[in-house]
Design a protein around this motif. Structure first.
Motif, PDB file in Angstrom:
ATOM      1  N   ALA A 242       0.840  -1.201   0.000  1.00  0.00           N
ATOM      2  CA  ALA A 242       0.000   0.000   0.000  1.00  0.00           C
ATOM      3  C   ALA A 242       0.869   1.242   0.000  1.00  0.00           C
ATOM      4  O   ALA A 242       1.895   1.299   0.678  1.00  0.00           O
ATOM      5  N   ARG A 243       0.464   2.255  -0.765  1.00  0.00           N
ATOM      6  CA  ARG A 243       1.269   3.465  -0.885  1.00  0.00           C
ATOM      7  C   ARG A 243       0.637   4.668  -0.197  1.00  0.00           C
ATOM      8  O   ARG A 243       1.332   5.481   0.386  1.00  0.00           O
ATOM      9  N   VAL A 302      -1.016   9.724  -9.082  1.00  0.00           N
ATOM     10  CA  VAL A 302       0.232   9.477  -9.797  1.00  0.00           C
ATOM     11  C   VAL A 302       0.487   7.975  -9.822  1.00  0.00           C
ATOM     12  O   VAL A 302       0.031   7.233  -8.954  1.00  0.00           O
ATOM     13  N   ALA A 303       1.224   7.520 -10.824  1.00  0.00           N
ATOM     14  CA  ALA A 303       1.512   6.100 -10.972  1.00  0.00           C
ATOM     15  C   ALA A 303       2.422   5.617  -9.844  1.00  0.00           C
ATOM     16  O   ALA A 303       3.306   6.347  -9.370  1.00  0.00           O
ATOM     17  N   VAL A 304       2.188   4.381  -9.405  1.00  0.00           N
ATOM     18  CA  VAL A 304       3.008   3.762  -8.371  1.00  0.00           C
ATOM     19  C   VAL A 304       3.659   2.515  -8.960  1.00  0.00           C
ATOM     20  O   VAL A 304       3.166   1.942  -9.939  1.00  0.00           O
ATOM     21  N   PRO A 305       4.792   2.080  -8.388  1.00  0.00           N
ATOM     22  CA  PRO A 305       5.476   0.896  -8.921  1.00  0.00           C
ATOM     23  C   PRO A 305       4.560  -0.328  -8.926  1.00  0.00           C
ATOM     24  O   PRO A 305       3.794  -0.543  -7.991  1.00  0.00           O
ATOM     25  N   THR A 309      -2.366   3.627  -9.037  1.00  0.00           N
ATOM     26  CA  THR A 309      -2.131   5.033  -8.744  1.00  0.00           C
ATOM     27  C   THR A 309      -2.396   5.313  -7.268  1.00  0.00           C
ATOM     28  O   THR A 309      -3.091   4.560  -6.586  1.00  0.00           O
ATOM     29  N   ALA A 310      -1.849   6.415  -6.796  1.00  0.00           N
ATOM     30  CA  ALA A 310      -2.139   6.924  -5.450  1.00  0.00           C
ATOM     31  C   ALA A 310      -2.136   8.439  -5.526  1.00  0.00           C
ATOM     32  O   ALA A 310      -1.338   9.034  -6.260  1.00  0.00           O
ATOM     33  N   ALA A 311      -3.033   9.079  -4.769  1.00  0.00           N
ATOM     34  CA  ALA A 311      -3.170  10.534  -4.785  1.00  0.00           C
ATOM     35  C   ALA A 311      -2.644  11.106  -3.477  1.00  0.00           C
ATOM     36  O   ALA A 311      -3.386  11.265  -2.502  1.00  0.00           O
ATOM     37  N   ALA A 316       6.432  10.569  -2.862  1.00  0.00           N
ATOM     38  CA  ALA A 316       7.845  10.259  -3.105  1.00  0.00           C
ATOM     39  C   ALA A 316       8.658  10.261  -1.818  1.00  0.00           C
ATOM     40  O   ALA A 316       9.739   9.645  -1.763  1.00  0.00           O
ATOM     41  N   GLU A 317       8.160  10.924  -0.764  1.00  0.00           N
ATOM     42  CA  GLU A 317       8.902  11.012   0.480  1.00  0.00           C
ATOM     43  C   GLU A 317       8.566   9.884   1.449  1.00  0.00           C
ATOM     44  O   GLU A 317       9.270   9.704   2.456  1.00  0.00           O
TER      45      GLU A 317
END
Length: 337
Positions: A242-243, A302-305, A309-311, A316-317
């Motif tokens: 999970a991002r 935005v795209a995630v690996p 996607t995750a908003a 990135a941090e």
């Protein structure tokens, strides 16, 4: 694509924020897509938009495409055909869909006649009995003549599923369709839905609060909060990688059967109501990673690996892996029964 919701926004008079805001969601034929989130996040409203069961006073923008047709543009006979034959919905409480003084067979016959026309009336009874058998009810001839009070909750849910399948829809909306059932019956209903999906090529939008259930049953999962989609990934990845901080928060407070040493970490605060206005990230007030900028700017997905996607503007941090242990229910493709 069987279902393609594009930037759906729904507003209500007097509300401080939209009920839905830029919701985009896709379901393919033969695919089960989960929709998870806390109560009030907009899951059921998203599903109802596919049948255009929206408040008359609502302002609606965006598109809801089913087989390429925009449901929001339908009216009259076109909308009735769409509701009768293309999409079907199964709700949480089967008793709310059935007349307590009529036989369950009458419910199915009426459904068949209304969706198939007067020409099927003569064969409707036989077809209704066949549907009861198809959803796994024993002695369907006897069940046809029973009334709702003579059947258990699991049996009634099978009857409602039979009614949903009467017109052979291509898309099934399951809104908490197993949450009122005991664990054993829930597993039976899920196994039935999986079988029907495989036999009929159904696309399915599966709404649930149960993350374990979503991990086991769904191919992909969308996570909603305050009317927005904050994350979407394949189920195999979402519950281990999970991002978004909200998804990680849900996982951290999800109990794990048999893990007595695990400490649950509840998300502080409460979800915003329709009277709560905000301008930035809807989760900022409860997010442990939020800064002052998060309350000012609405993040874009935005795209995630690994796909999805995750908003989150600070994505990135954040650490690349979730701090919550992955749910042991994965892999998602195995039968929940």
């Amino acid at each position: 694509m069987l279902l393609d919701i594009q930037n759906l926004t729904l507003g209500l008079p007097g509300a401080a924020r939209p009920l839905l805001a830029d919701v985009s969601l896709r379901v393919g034929s033969g695919e089960t897509v989960g929709l998870v989130g806390e109560s009030g996040s907009g899951k059921s409203t998203t599903a109802k938009s596919v049948l255009r069961l929206l408040p008359d006073q609502a302002s609606v923008a965006g598109r809801v495409l089913v087989d390429g047709t925009d449901v929001l543009s339908l009216s009259g006979a076109g909308l009735r055909r769409h509701r009768a034959g293309t999409v079907a919905m199964v709700h949480q409480d089967p008793r709310s869909a059935l007349n307590p003084v009529r036989r369950v067979g009458d419910f199915l016959v009426e459904r068949l006649v209304r969706t198939g026309g007067a020409g099927v009336r003569r064969e409707a009874r036989d077809k209704a009995v066949g549907l009861l058998g198809a959803v796994g009810l024993s002695d369907p001839e006897r069940r046809f003549n029973q009334r709702p009070h003579e059947m258990s909750g699991g049996m009634l849910q099978r009857v409602v599923i039979a009614g949903a399948l009467a017109a052979e829809p291509r898309l099934l909306l399951a809104d908490e369709s197993t949450s009122a059932l005991d664990v054993t019956t829930q597993a039976e209903i899920l196994a039935l839905l999986r079988t029907l999906r495989e036999q009929r090529g159904l696309g399915m939008l599966f709404i649930t609060h149960d993350l374990q259930l979503a991990a086991a049953f769904c191919d992909r999962v969308y996570v909603m909060y305050a009317g927005r989609v904050l994350e979407q990934q394949d189920a195999d990845r979402l519950f281990g990688h999970a991002r978004h901080p909200y998804t990680r928060g849900l996982l951290a407070c999800s109990p794990e059967l048999g893990d007595l040493d695990r400490v649950l970490e509840p998300i502080p605060g409460r979800p915003p109501s329709l009277s709560d206005a905000f301008t930035g990230c809807p989760f900022a007030a409860r997010c442990p990673h939020a800064d002052a900028e998060c309350a000012l700017w609405t993040p874009e997905p935005v795209a995630v690996p690994g796909g999805g996607t995750a908003a989150c503007r600070r994505l990135a941090e954040l650490p690349g892996e979730s701090t919550a242990p992955p749910l042991t229910t994965v892999p998602a493709k195995r039968s929940p029964a």
